[in-house]
Design a protein around this motif. Structure first.
Motif, PDB file in Angstrom:
ATOM      1  N   GLU A 198       3.478  -0.796  -0.489  1.00  0.00           N
ATOM      2  CA  GLU A 198       3.153  -1.944  -1.343  1.00  0.00           C
ATOM      3  C   GLU A 198       4.133  -3.098  -1.156  1.00  0.00           C
ATOM      4  O   GLU A 198       3.729  -4.252  -1.092  1.00  0.00           O
ATOM      5  N   SER A 253       3.620  -4.626   2.220  1.00  0.00           N
ATOM      6  CA  SER A 253       2.385  -5.407   2.237  1.00  0.00           C
ATOM      7  C   SER A 253       2.567  -6.740   1.512  1.00  0.00           C
ATOM      8  O   SER A 253       2.065  -7.777   1.956  1.00  0.00           O
ATOM      9  N   ASN A 254       3.306  -6.755   0.431  1.00  0.00           N
ATOM     10  CA  ASN A 254       3.604  -8.029  -0.240  1.00  0.00           C
ATOM     11  C   ASN A 254       4.429  -8.954   0.652  1.00  0.00           C
ATOM     12  O   ASN A 254       4.177 -10.156   0.716  1.00  0.00           O
ATOM     13  N   GLY A 303       0.519  -3.825  -7.029  1.00  0.00           N
ATOM     14  CA  GLY A 303       1.323  -2.955  -6.175  1.00  0.00           C
ATOM     15  C   GLY A 303       2.815  -3.096  -6.390  1.00  0.00           C
ATOM     16  O   GLY A 303       3.557  -2.121  -6.273  1.00  0.00           O
TER      17      GLY A 303
HETATM   18 MG    MG Z   1       0.627  -6.328  -3.299  1.00  0.00          MG
END
Ligand code: MG
Ligand code: ADP
Length: 617
Positions: free
Chosen positions: A38, A41-42, A130
């Motif tokens: 997460e 991915s951010n 996330g």
């Molecule tokens: Mg995210």
């Protein structure tokens, strides 16, 4: 507040985030490693956004920086950090993004869904929260960030996940974001080289930027949609799907294609195993990303594909798009429309092929995703015909639970049948017990059972299929071929006319007309409609609280061969008051079968009276 100490503001989390954090901290113990996915991915999203800015603004400072995500850990201090030189956040963005959930729909379902999912942490990513997965492993999270805007200053966000967070100015930050997790006592294993390496490898093969652990690059950046189909293994496809869709289950269908004309396209599309809308989680967002030459133009654009295709996940890449296309120009770009059209056509063709090659698999797809196809038929005018071929329905000639296509229905039509007939009802049993299918059954005409309300709306929009009209069986003007057999003891034409006149005079405005019917055998009467406002459409309208303004008045058709009708004809001269009561009941019964009796209370009282009489009371 003193002027020398930094200005630290404390804020409470939105209530729903508090709930979420509570679940994250106290009940999610498995798959905790997904926090790595997460946060990477951010970081990757932030890098994409920065890259997008550089494309539209060539003057931007730092536009030639090498963009990357870098992880680091401190085995002594038991901490892990994630650093990116992406877009960063301003003060406002910080408290907006890491303290509130904007979508009220998401807010409503989030806690409920996480409870129901019994700690399926994958949902965290799907719900767009996330970031908070960090609190599965961290007792404290620190976010230091500086926005890409030339004059922005740095900020430090900090929280122990206990209901509040602080924000304070921070000096000396570079563009981008650094997130530091102070690990919980039971999560210290994550501060290790081999652990992190292994997790990054597992989750980050498709991250479009380099991911480093300290100085070592761990992933290979790859755009598998640009590779040839024969080179990509099933496992790679599967991993890619799970990565982009945030899914733990494999996809149902996959379509990987490229084209050179009319546009250069590489597309990789997936149909997931299931979708959240079916589970009642409100409307899902589109799931296809738009790329140009492997560079993300926009994540999940709204206007690339029609609404009904929102269940599809994947990537569309076209060399013909201008790299610096802005979201505004995308809105009304002829190029985007053309691109979308090619993809929709290809996707529909793919589904048709899948339906042909494995009907059973297709039916299971349709059972879960049929709603989207129906929505497409009703709303996507340019693909209506081809989408209609993908529809499946139960009919009077299928076994319960089995379905057929409109094309197969037509193939089975007897010579004398001119139209396609359908009837709506809550269940197969209810439809078969009702009066509407009788006339069609007697003629061996197949009837499609529309078991969902949307079905009639879809057919009404479609109008016809392969030159055959689609007609609801509750219409009065079905124009069926006459049957050879005549019923015994039918009332004469004159008697029928007299009785119809008497009934109409008694009913007044309650019906549009009363007339003799040729379509009934077992039932005494039936309510039909003389226009396209069939009973089902009326039910739909009244469910939507639409005023029908009198358009929807039904015609009562009566069966000249039915004992009850003959009896009313006799009664009306011998005992008119009683005949009227029976006539009222006759009408209510017909409306009830049509699903149009809005208030059954008067009817029940009358019925009891009639029963008492019949029982000799
Ligand atoms: Mg995210
Ligand atoms: P999602 O990524 O689905 O939007 P998250 O909870 O993971 O949800 O993140 C919330 C938001 O916080 C992101 O949409 C983004 O605006 C912001 N954010 C998170 N991490 C970063 C980062 N590294 N750089 C910039 N913004 C970030």
């Amino acid at each position: 507040m003193s002027t020398t100490s930094p200005q630290i503001e404390t804020h409470a989390f939105q209530a729903e985030i508090k709930q979420l954090l509570d679940i994250v901290i106290h009940s999610l113990y498995t798959d905790r490693e997904i926090f790595v996915r997460e946060l990477i991915s951010n970081a990757s999203d932030a890098l994409e956004k920065f890259r997008h800015e550089t494309l539209t603004n060539p003057e931007l400072p730092g536009k030639d920086d090498a963009l990357a995500v870098t992880l680091d850990f401190d085995a002594e201090a038991k901490s892990v950090t994630f650093r990116d030189n992406g877009i960063g956040m301003t003060r406002e963005e910080l408290s907006q993004n890491l303290g509130t959930i904007a979508s009220s729909g998401t807010r409503r379902y989030l806690a409920q869904a996480l409870q129901a999912a019994k700690g399926d942490v994958n949902l965290i990513g799907q719900f767009g929260v996330g970031f908070y997965s960090a609190f599965m492993v961290a007792k404290k999270v620190v976010v230091e960030t500086r926005s890409f805007h030339a004059d922005s200053q740095g900020w430090r966000w900090e929280s122990a996940g206990d209901g509040s967070y602080t924000i304070a100015p921070a000096e000396g930050l570079e563009r981008g974001t650094r997130i530091t997790l102070e690990l919980k006592d039971d999560a210290q294993e994550f501060a290790s080289d081999w652990q992190l390496k292994q997790i990054i490898r597992k989750f980050s093969s498709f991250v479009p930027f380099p991911v480093h652990l300290k100085d070592e690059k761990i992933n290979t950046v790859q755009a598998i949609w640009k590779r040839s189909r024969t080179e990509v293994t099933d496992e790679e496809y599967d991993e890619f799907f799970k990565f982009i869709a945030n899914e733990s289950e494999s996809a149902r269908y996959r379509l990987h294609f490229s084209a050179d004309a009319p546009l250069a396209i590489n597309a990789l599309l997936f149909v997931p195993n299931d979708h959240m809308e079916r589970l009642g989680f409100g409307r899902i967002d589109p799931g296809v990303d738009l790329y140009c030459k492997k560079i993300l133009i926009q994540k999940h654009p709204e206007n690339l594909l029609p609404d009904w295709m929102r269940f599809v996940k994947g990537v569309v890449d076209s060399d013909d798009l201008p790299l610096n296309i802005s979201r505004e120009t995308m809105q009304d770009s002829a190029l985007i429309r053309k691109l979308g059209k090619v993809i929709v056509t290809r996707f529909i063709k793919h589904l048709a092929e899948e339906a042909k090659s494995d009907a059973e698999k297709y039916e299971s797809f349709f059972a879960k995703f049929g709603h989207f196809i129906k929505e497409g038929v009703a709303s996507d005018y340019s693909h209506r015909e081809d989408l209609a071929k993908l529809l499946r329905f139960e009919t009077s000639k299928t076994e319960a639970g089995k379905v057929t296509s409109l094309a197969d229905y037509i193939a089975r039509m007897p010579e004398t049948q001119k139209a396609i007939y359908y009837i709506n009802g809550p269940s197969r049993e209810a439809i078969e017990a009702g009066p509407y299918v009788e006339a069609l059954r007697d003629r061996d005409f197949e009837v499609i059972y529309n078991l969902e309300q949307i079905d009639d709306f879809v057919f009404d929009n479609l109008g016809e299929f392969e030159g055959k009209k689609l007609l609801s069986a509750d219409r009065g003007d079905l124009d069926l071929p006459p049957l050879d057999k005549k019923q015994e003891n039918e009332l004469s034409k004159e008697a029928m006319e007299a009785l119809s006149g008497w009934l109409k005079a008694h009913y007044g405005d309650r019906v549009a007309a009363v007339r003799g019917s040729t379509r009934l055998t077992d039932n005494p009467a039936i309510a039909t409609s003389d226009n396209t406002m069939t009973a089902t459409m009326q039910r739909l309208m009244s469910a939507m609280k639409q005023d029908m303004g009198g358009v929807g008045k039904m015609t009562l058709e009566i069966n000249p061969g039915h004992g009850l009708i003959r009896q009313i004809e006799t009664l009306r001269t011998s005992n008119e008051a009683f005949a009227k009561e029976v006539a009222d009941q006759l009408l209510d019964n017909a409306l009830l079968a049509a699903g149009l009796l809005s208030d059954p209370r008067a009817m029940v009282a009358r019925l009891n009276k009639l029963l008492a009489k019949a029982a000799g009371a």
